[in-house]
Scaffold this motif. Structure first.
Motif, PDB file in Angstrom:
ATOM      1  N   ALA A  43       0.831  -1.205   0.000  1.00 17.17           N
ATOM      2  CA  ALA A  43       0.000   0.000   0.000  1.00 17.17           C
ATOM      3  C   ALA A  43       0.868   1.258   0.000  1.00 17.17           C
ATOM      4  CB  ALA A  43      -0.917  -0.015   1.217  1.00 17.17           C
ATOM      5  N   GLN A  98       0.708   4.554  -2.307  1.00 17.43           N
ATOM      6  CA  GLN A  98       0.318   5.793  -1.633  1.00 17.43           C
ATOM      7  C   GLN A  98       1.360   6.891  -1.865  1.00 17.43           C
ATOM      8  OE1 GLN A  98      -2.748   6.140   0.010  1.00 17.43           O
ATOM      9  NE2 GLN A  98      -2.146   8.282  -0.197  1.00 17.43           N
ATOM     10  N   ARG A 107      -4.819  -7.052  -3.018  1.00 18.16           N
ATOM     11  CA  ARG A 107      -5.675  -6.400  -2.024  1.00 18.16           C
ATOM     12  C   ARG A 107      -5.162  -5.016  -1.620  1.00 18.16           C
ATOM     13  NH1 ARG A 107      -6.505 -10.647   1.913  1.00 18.16           N
ATOM     14  NH2 ARG A 107      -7.637 -11.680   0.262  1.00 18.16           N
ATOM     15  N   ALA A 108      -3.850  -4.911  -1.449  1.00 16.79           N
ATOM     16  CA  ALA A 108      -3.277  -3.632  -1.008  1.00 16.79           C
ATOM     17  C   ALA A 108      -3.663  -2.510  -1.976  1.00 16.79           C
ATOM     18  CB  ALA A 108      -1.763  -3.752  -0.918  1.00 16.79           C
ATOM     19  N   LEU A 115      -6.289  -2.427  -4.053  1.00 11.73           N
ATOM     20  CA  LEU A 115      -7.730  -2.180  -4.045  1.00 11.73           C
ATOM     21  C   LEU A 115      -8.081  -1.160  -2.960  1.00 11.73           C
ATOM     22  CD1 LEU A 115      -9.172  -5.818  -4.449  1.00 11.73           C
ATOM     23  CD2 LEU A 115      -8.652  -4.148  -6.219  1.00 11.73           C
ATOM     24  N   LYS A 116      -7.447  -1.342  -1.816  1.00 10.57           N
ATOM     25  CA  LYS A 116      -7.742  -0.479  -0.673  1.00 10.57           C
ATOM     26  C   LYS A 116      -7.258   0.954  -0.933  1.00 10.57           C
ATOM     27  CE  LYS A 116      -6.757  -0.340   4.306  1.00 10.57           C
ATOM     28  NZ  LYS A 116      -5.545   0.511   4.349  1.00 10.57           N
ATOM     29  N   ARG A 119      -9.420   2.765  -3.428  1.00  4.52           N
ATOM     30  CA  ARG A 119     -10.712   3.144  -2.842  1.00  4.52           C
ATOM     31  C   ARG A 119     -10.568   4.406  -1.998  1.00  4.52           C
ATOM     32  NH1 ARG A 119     -11.999  -2.000  -1.468  1.00  4.52           N
ATOM     33  NH2 ARG A 119     -11.147  -1.693   0.616  1.00  4.52           N
ATOM     34  N   GLU A 120      -9.477   4.484  -1.253  1.00  5.09           N
ATOM     35  CA  GLU A 120      -9.301   5.619  -0.354  1.00  5.09           C
ATOM     36  C   GLU A 120      -8.940   6.915  -1.083  1.00  5.09           C
ATOM     37  OE1 GLU A 120      -7.735   2.955   3.427  1.00  5.09           O
ATOM     38  OE2 GLU A 120      -6.324   4.216   2.330  1.00  5.09           O
TER      39      GLU A 120
END
Ligand SMILES: [Zn+2]
Length: 416
Positions: free
Chosen positions: A194, A198, A221-222, A224-225, A228-229
């Motif tokens: 992530a 980021q 998964r990392a 996707l999150k 979304r944020e």
């Protein structure tokens, strides 16, 4: 005409004078040295802020390599001065022919960097009698300039991908632009977590992220999150390429375990058929088509059944309406769940966990062409797989931006 006259036409030596040229004969051949001095009354400039500053001291004589003349290596010889800058403190002066500590002139850097797009770095070394480090420094010089001067405005669709590199399970995070005429690499991050993603979004800024309408990722998964944020309003798409890849892996898993079982009994019917089951039927060679025809008759084989489910799934992509695509997907999933093929069933479960993002592909279909993600992925993998010393992350990053970044390049009066 003197060599100095030609050089003065090629490069703006403002504030400096080419005082003399010497042709040296050495063991390996000739070398041309051109001695440079500061022009009288011209002030030195700080390399930090480019403001004129007073002289602090002189450093030892240095040689800067220039593009060769008639295959004779050319060097500029100059004693760099250090300046006492009011803003930056004691700094080395800036000179028009070189950047930082590099012994390669901007002009040679440009030449090496141009050729490094066509040849491997190793070939550039041999062709121009420079070492690997010099090629790297040259490409880096041009890439750094490009990154500092590129324009990221107008990007509406991006793809995010994880790329494996080097030996072992090392991954990178890459972000690329998918929309418009330019499909280009925007970011390369170490690791695939992530934080890697980021970092890019933070640097790009809230406004830039807000302008993104389509984001395409795989199922990591990392990512996707973080998407979304940072981009809650963008349409998040799981691209066809990633899903097809996953389904291919499922088919290959079925084939591998069945092949193992059969070989234990001395049956070799699946031997050497890996790519026959993985490639699109239209891409098979004539020989492979025959192999497929032959094995197709053996319907009792799990691999054949898995392949048939894969082929049936292919129709899903033909839909244009998200509504009908979803209906087809559900029908396919119900059938595949009864297939008694564990890897296929596992694939169905993954699909069910990401259904909305998969259907979003049909909404994004008009924005970027279906091959765009696959194309970028393939190009990036091509660079990472090249075997000439991209072992460190920094070097690989520079090489990736060099070939795929579509970066602007510094203006050099004369391209060599
Ligand atoms: Zn300064």
């Amino acid at each position: 005409m003197r060599v100095r006259t030609v050089l003065n036409r090629l490069v703006d030596f403002k504030g400096f004078v080419l005082v003399k040229e010497c042709l040296l004969t050495m063991e390996g051949g000739m070398e041309l040295e051109i001695v440079v001095r500061p022009r009288a009354n011209a002030r030195a400039c700080c390399s930090g802020c480019h403001a004129p500053a007073s002289i602090y001291d002189h450093q030892e004589e240095r040689r800067f390599q220039f593009p060769a003349l008639w295959s004779i290596p050319v060097f500029l010889v100059y004693c760099m001065r250090r300046v006492q800058c009011a803003k930056c403190g004691v700094k080395v002066e800036s000179v028009p022919w070189a950047v930082g500590k590099s012994p390669v002139t901007k002009m040679l850097a440009m030449q090496l960097s141009d050729w490094a797009k066509l040849l491997s770095w190793q070939e550039v070394c041999e062709r121009f009698a420079v070492n690997w480090r010099q090629v790297y420094e040259s490409v880096k010089q041009v890439v750094d300039w490009g990154l500092a001067h590129r324009d990221l405005d107008g990007v509406e669709a991006i793809g995010i991908d994880e790329i494996q590199f080097g030996k072992g399970h090392r991954y990178l995070t890459v972000v690329y632009q998918l929309c418009g005429q330019t499909r280009r690499l925007l970011y390369v991050g170490q690791r695939r977590d992530a934080q890697a993603l980021q970092t890019f979004f933070d640097a790009a800024g809230v406004l830039w992220c807000g302008a993104i309408q389509y984001v395409c990722t795989d199922m990591w998964r990392a990512y996707l999150k973080v998407v979304r944020e940072n981009m809650p309003d963008a349409v998040h798409v799981l691209d066809r390429f990633h899903i097809v890849k996953l389904l291919n892996e499922a088919v290959d898993n079925v084939r591998r375990s069945e092949n193992r079982e059969l070989r234990a009994q001395g049956i070799e019917v699946l031997k050497g058929l890996k790519y026959v089951f993985l490639k699109r039927p239209e891409n098979l060679t004539e020989h492979q088509q025959e192999q497929l025809q032959k094995v197709m008759n053996q319907k009792q084989l799990k691999t054949v059944r898995a392949w048939l489910w894969k082929e049936k799934f292919q129709l899903f992509w033909e839909y244009t309406s998200p509504y009908w695509a979803r209906r087809y997907l559900h029908r396919w999933e119900r059938g595949a769940m009864r297939s008694r093929l564990a890897p296929i069933k596992k694939f169905v479960k993954t699909l069910r966990g990401h259904e909305d993002l998969i259907i979003n592909w049909f909404k994004a279909k008009k924005v970027y062409s279906s091959g765009a993600v696959e194309g970028m992925n393939r190009k990036i993998n091509l660079v990472t797989r090249r075997s000439y010393g991209f072992r460190s992350f920094e070097v690989l990053k520079i090489a990736l931006f060099h070939t795929l970044g579509h970066l602007p390049e510094p203006e050099v009066a004369h391209r060599f």
